[in-house]
Design a protein around this motif. Sequence first.
Motif, PDB file in Angstrom:
ATOM      1  N   GLY A  52      37.108-106.079  96.895  1.00 61.64           N
ATOM      2  CA  GLY A  52      35.777-106.433  96.410  1.00 61.64           C
ATOM      3  C   GLY A  52      35.109-107.482  97.280  1.00 61.64           C
ATOM      4  N   GLN A  53      35.885-108.492  97.719  1.00 60.22           N
ATOM      5  CA  GLN A  53      35.331-109.540  98.569  1.00 60.22           C
ATOM      6  C   GLN A  53      34.955-109.019  99.957  1.00 60.22           C
ATOM      7  OE1 GLN A  53      34.369-112.756  98.046  1.00 60.22           O
ATOM      8  NE2 GLN A  53      34.650-112.174  95.900  1.00 60.22           N
ATOM      9  N   ARG A  55      33.833-106.097 100.670  1.00 56.52           N
ATOM     10  CA  ARG A  55      32.563-105.385 100.524  1.00 56.52           C
ATOM     11  C   ARG A  55      31.404-106.362 100.327  1.00 56.52           C
ATOM     12  NH1 ARG A  55      32.444 -99.957  97.261  1.00 56.52           N
ATOM     13  NH2 ARG A  55      31.067 -99.504  99.015  1.00 56.52           N
ATOM     14  N   LEU A  56      31.607-107.413  99.549  1.00 55.38           N
ATOM     15  CA  LEU A  56      30.555-108.397  99.332  1.00 55.38           C
ATOM     16  C   LEU A  56      30.237-109.165 100.619  1.00 55.38           C
ATOM     17  CD1 LEU A  56      31.521-109.777  95.808  1.00 55.38           C
ATOM     18  CD2 LEU A  56      29.492-108.428  96.391  1.00 55.38           C
ATOM     19  N   LYS A  59      27.891-107.125 102.719  1.00 54.12           N
ATOM     20  CA  LYS A  59      26.513-107.180 102.212  1.00 54.12           C
ATOM     21  C   LYS A  59      25.891-108.550 102.438  1.00 54.12           C
ATOM     22  CE  LYS A  59      27.245-103.746  98.554  1.00 54.12           C
ATOM     23  NZ  LYS A  59      27.282-103.496  97.083  1.00 54.12           N
ATOM     24  N   THR A  74      30.439-113.676  94.186  1.00 52.40           N
ATOM     25  CA  THR A  74      30.351-112.729  93.081  1.00 52.40           C
ATOM     26  C   THR A  74      29.130-111.871  93.357  1.00 52.40           C
ATOM     27  OG1 THR A  74      28.936-114.145  91.723  1.00 52.40           O
ATOM     28  CG2 THR A  74      31.332-114.359  91.430  1.00 52.40           C
ATOM     29  N   ARG A  75      29.069-110.695  92.740  1.00 50.79           N
ATOM     30  CA  ARG A  75      27.922-109.817  92.987  1.00 50.79           C
ATOM     31  C   ARG A  75      26.617-110.490  92.555  1.00 50.79           C
ATOM     32  NH1 ARG A  75      28.157-104.749  94.189  1.00 50.79           N
ATOM     33  NH2 ARG A  75      30.327-104.628  93.470  1.00 50.79           N
ATOM     34  N   ALA A  76      26.627-111.078  91.348  1.00 50.61           N
ATOM     35  CA  ALA A  76      25.417-111.745  90.859  1.00 50.61           C
ATOM     36  C   ALA A  76      25.081-112.961  91.711  1.00 50.61           C
ATOM     37  CB  ALA A  76      25.595-112.155  89.401  1.00 50.61           C
ATOM     38  N   LEU A  78      25.666-113.448  94.881  1.00 51.32           N
ATOM     39  CA  LEU A  78      25.083-113.024  96.148  1.00 51.32           C
ATOM     40  C   LEU A  78      23.639-112.586  95.968  1.00 51.32           C
ATOM     41  CD1 LEU A  78      25.218-112.326  99.122  1.00 51.32           C
ATOM     42  CD2 LEU A  78      26.304-110.148  98.507  1.00 51.32           C
ATOM     43  N   GLU A  79      23.372-111.847  94.898  1.00 53.35           N
ATOM     44  CA  GLU A  79      22.003-111.383  94.657  1.00 53.35           C
ATOM     45  C   GLU A  79      21.048-112.556  94.458  1.00 53.35           C
ATOM     46  OE1 GLU A  79      22.340-108.836  91.302  1.00 53.35           O
ATOM     47  OE2 GLU A  79      23.146-107.131  92.433  1.00 53.35           O
TER      48      GLU A  79
END
Length: 399
Positions: A52-53, A55-56, A59, A74-76, A78-79
């Motif tokens: 997961g890390q 891939r993040l 991005k 975390t996905r949130a 990063l967004e």
Amino acid sequence: MDNAELDALLTPDALRLLDELDPVVTVGDVAHTVSRLRAAGHSPALVSAVVGQVRLRDKAEAKFPGFARRMLFTRAGLEQATRMSVSAHHAARFRQAGLRRVADLGSGIGGDSLAFAALGLGVLAVDADEITAALAAYNLSPFRQDGGGVEVRSGRAEETDLAGIDGVWLDPARRTTGHSETRRVTADDYSPRLDWAYELAERIPVGMKLSPAHDRDTIPDGWEAQWITVDGSTVELVLWSGTLAREGVTRSALVIRGDTVAELTAARDTEDEPVRPLGAFVHEPEGAVIRSRLVGDVARLLDAGPVADGIAYLTGDTEITSPFARSFRVRETLPADQKKLQKALRERGIGVLEIKKRGVDVDPAAFRKKLKLQGDKSAVLFLTRIGGARTAILADRLS
């Protein structure tokens, strides 16, 4: 990310494995990497966390060039994180104001704190979420280890002890339930509440990151409001108070294109130019310019005026470009009717079409599909209203 995944990730073995893995881009890459790591005896929790890390991080490279490969996300987080190209400007504002120690309240994964620390400022990074604060601590660890005066805490912004702090950077969490692209964002959409932030600014200089769609009519007097556009996307509104606000400036538009930075400032909203007939050029002001209501200043720079009242497209006959607008050379006007427009575009061999619209209810992607384009030529199509009538303008990009 939960505590179990965080615990699995923050181990020497997991971090070493994370740094050794190649980028994981496709679904096939994910499956292959997971199978290989499980066959090597790694636990499901560790494999999930590490893949997961990876891939993040891939991005995150667009927001954190040169830093992403040694950060955790975390996905949130990063967004919501500020781009490094923007956070550098935030940090510079604090340094230019002579402030030495900054409290980053709502620090998230530490993006802005990284910029503050990189400029030699002392930083207190605070986030209410324990996992997010742990990731911020990891991301800021090089500055903490070097004795750079960087501290990370988990806690609520309203309860943070600000003793020894010279200025505050505040990134309130935005509630997203019920939001739409066109809905104004109000003070009640944030946590902590903005009335608390406004009261805080009476005691200490504050810079505050808000949604670019924030209701500008609710901005208190005495604050500088700065809208920021990066590579065509308007990313945030920043309110500056006290010594962080520039004298005589209440409205500003910061435009970043790649390595180019330009800014418009004004004491107030500026007056628009009169409407003009469609000329040889059309100019599309950047979002930060539109939201700061400085379109009139850009029109005067370009010797142009709006194509219609309430439409933020400018037109003129002078070939001038500006960092505050995208410029296009007009080819011709075409019928706005879909079938007639489709026929005209086919006759001109246009198979690649960028569609822009203002003042008309059109979904550009769906409309492009209906046109069934054919050909090897490209153009830009403006769909708008001029003189009360729907108008299609075929153009070529200059900038």
